[in-house]
Scaffold this motif. Structure first.
Motif, short mmCIF file in Angstrom:
data_model
loop_
_atom_site.label_atom_id
_atom_site.label_comp_id
_atom_site.label_asym_id
_atom_site.label_seq_id
_atom_site.Cartn_x
_atom_site.Cartn_y
_atom_site.Cartn_z
N ASN A 1 4.07 2.83 -2.51
CA ASN A 1 3.37 1.94 -2.87
C ASN A 1 1.66 3.31 -3.04
OD1 ASN A 1 4.24 -0.84 -3.89
ND2 ASN A 1 3.75 -1.30 -1.72
N GLY A 2 1.07 2.60 -4.20
CA GLY A 2 0.03 4.03 -4.49
C GLY A 2 -1.57 3.14 -3.13
N GLY A 3 -2.28 3.72 -3.98
CA GLY A 3 -3.51 3.63 -3.32
C GLY A 3 -4.28 2.65 -4.26
N GLN A 4 -4.30 2.06 -5.22
CA GLN A 4 -4.84 1.28 -5.94
C GLN A 4 -4.83 0.29 -5.36
OE1 GLN A 4 -3.78 1.96 -10.58
NE2 GLN A 4 -4.81 4.15 -10.21
N ALA A 5 -5.24 0.05 -4.28
CA ALA A 5 -4.70 -1.49 -3.45
C ALA A 5 -6.33 -0.80 -2.20
CB ALA A 5 -4.08 -1.28 -2.75
N GLU B 1 5.29 -1.87 -8.42
CA GLU B 1 5.12 -1.06 -8.14
C GLU B 1 3.76 -0.98 -8.09
OE1 GLU B 1 6.21 3.94 -6.55
OE2 GLU B 1 5.37 3.33 -9.06
N VAL B 2 2.92 -0.82 -6.44
CA VAL B 2 1.90 -1.04 -6.75
C VAL B 2 0.87 1.14 -7.06
CG1 VAL B 2 -0.66 -0.25 -5.59
CG2 VAL B 2 1.63 -2.81 -4.63
N LEU B 3 0.61 0.57 -7.77
CA LEU B 3 0.37 2.19 -8.33
C LEU B 3 -0.62 3.44 -8.20
CD1 LEU B 3 0.77 2.77 -12.52
CD2 LEU B 3 1.95 2.82 -10.56
#
Length: 385
Positions: free
Chosen positions: A136-140, A55-57
């Motif tokens: 999916n999160g915002g560290q992207a 998962e994108v954190l």
């Protein structure tokens, strides 16, 4: 795109993943300009909140609108926005009653009234496990934001990212911790934990009328920052008996309001860790219990540190005998967003003075390790995609 991806406990890597796309008419795609690592991210990183697949954190992020769904008419490409960490539809019973963190529609697979350890959770959260929606999160570099017409908030171009980034979570969380304390003016507020949320609660306490603010933390570099940026009194539990110290500072009564800004990942002894294993507990409630001791009779304890399991020997006797009022939970970020943004715009609060490190997203793995182990006097890490 590039993103910080959780693979397993203790393993976060910057991977190339699929770009997000519009999936629902109320979606927006955001190009992330700044994001941050939160103490709550460590709950996944350390395995306190379970996540079994990649998962994108990240739930603290802001950026520029790149695309919107057909039902989003109040936003356009190029708008600069901050994103509340709680995902809310704006139309259900709880959203209409300013309880957006309990949204009935943002966590369809795992939502329910019971609030169990692994079932019937609250509303959806960005980058915070399948239990809270699997978003999916915002560290992207890019993020899909559901219910964007309700959740996204425009921010002035005159303010730099760092001045408003923490409106996404930690400042509203610190604000709620004090708001729930119902200050009338002049109270003594003791805040356990001087990490990012604790530092924000200290700021909120002064603004909401506290007469005295006491910060408690076992790390002297955190206490130094608290004194520097928030002008608070400080206590180190490794150096003094904080309960006795707080009572001595308050005429023997205790603090009017105590805030648990630590949660279940407080420091533990080997005996405490063994007890937790035997009782199937996650972490420890010791900071919460310290709050119950430090607060005066008839006082208020607010808990914004995260807890994820039941605990044996919970001191209900003390709560009853002292007549303590308690409030737990996620912050009222949607409800308070406009007011808190106004405080920043008017210069009544400074939020970026807690940042200790700014790193490129490509160094997320190192940033997590540094934040977890509190290396290099790390207080708050901002990542730049």
């Amino acid at each position: 795109m590039k993103a910080a991806v959780f693979h397993k406990i203790g393993d976060i890597q910057v991977d190339t993943v699929d770009d997000p796309r519009i999936e629902q008419p109320r979606d927006a795609i955001i190009r992330v300009t700044s994001t941050a690592i939160c103490g709550s991210d460590l709950h996944i990183y350390d395995g306190f909140i379970p996540q079994l697949k990649n998962e994108v954190l990240g739930h603290e992020f802001m950026g520029i609108v790149e695309d919107v769904g057909s039902d989003v008419t109040n936003l356009k490409k190029g708008d600069r926005v901050v994103v509340p960490f709680t995902i809310a539809c704006g139309k259900c019973y709880f959203c209409e009653h300013n309880l957006q963190m309990q949204c009935e529609n943002s966590n369809p697979e795992h939502y329910g009234p019971d609030g169990g350890m692994l079932t019937e959770k609250g509303g959806g959260l960005f980058g915070y496990t399948d239990l809270y929606g699997g978003y999916n999160g915002g560290q992207a570099e890019y993020v899909r934001v559901p219910y964007a017409d309700y959740g996204l908030h425009l921010v002035p171009e005159t303010l730099k990212d760092e001045q408003v980034l923490f409106l996404t979570d930690i400042f509203p969380t610190g604000w709620s911790a004090i708001e729930w304390g119902k200050l009338q003016g002049g109270e003594t507020v003791a805040i356990f934990g001087s990490g990012p949320v604790g530092l924000m609660a200290q700021k909120a306490a002064w603004i909401q009328g506290a007469g005295r603010v006491i910060a408690i933390d076992p790390l002297n570099y955190r206490l130094e920052r608290a004194r520097l940026v928030n002008k608070v009194e400080t206590l180190n539990p490794d150096e003094v008996d904080v309960i006795e110290a707080i009572r001595q500072m308050t005429g023997g009564r205790g603090a009017d309001v105590c805030v648990d800004a630590v949660g279940m990942e407080a420091n533990r002894s080997l005996l405490e860790k063994a007890k937790a294993v035997i009782n199937f507990e996650k972490g420890t409630p010791k900071v919460m219990e310290l709050c119950f001791q430090a607060v005066r009779r008839g006082g208020i304890v607010t808990v914004v540190g995260v807890y994820g399991s039941p605990y044996d020997n919970f001191p209900v006797h003390r709560l009853f005998d002292k007549g303590i009022t308690i409030q737990f939970g996620q912050s009222f970020v949607h409800k308070n967003m406009n007011h808190l943004l106004d405080l920043v715009v008017q210069g009544k609060v400074v939020l970026d003075d807690i940042i200790s490190h700014t790193l490129p997203l490509s160094e997320a793995s190192r940033a997590y390790d540094m934040f977890k182990h509190k290396e290099d006097d790390c207080t708050k890490v901002v990542l730049k995609p």
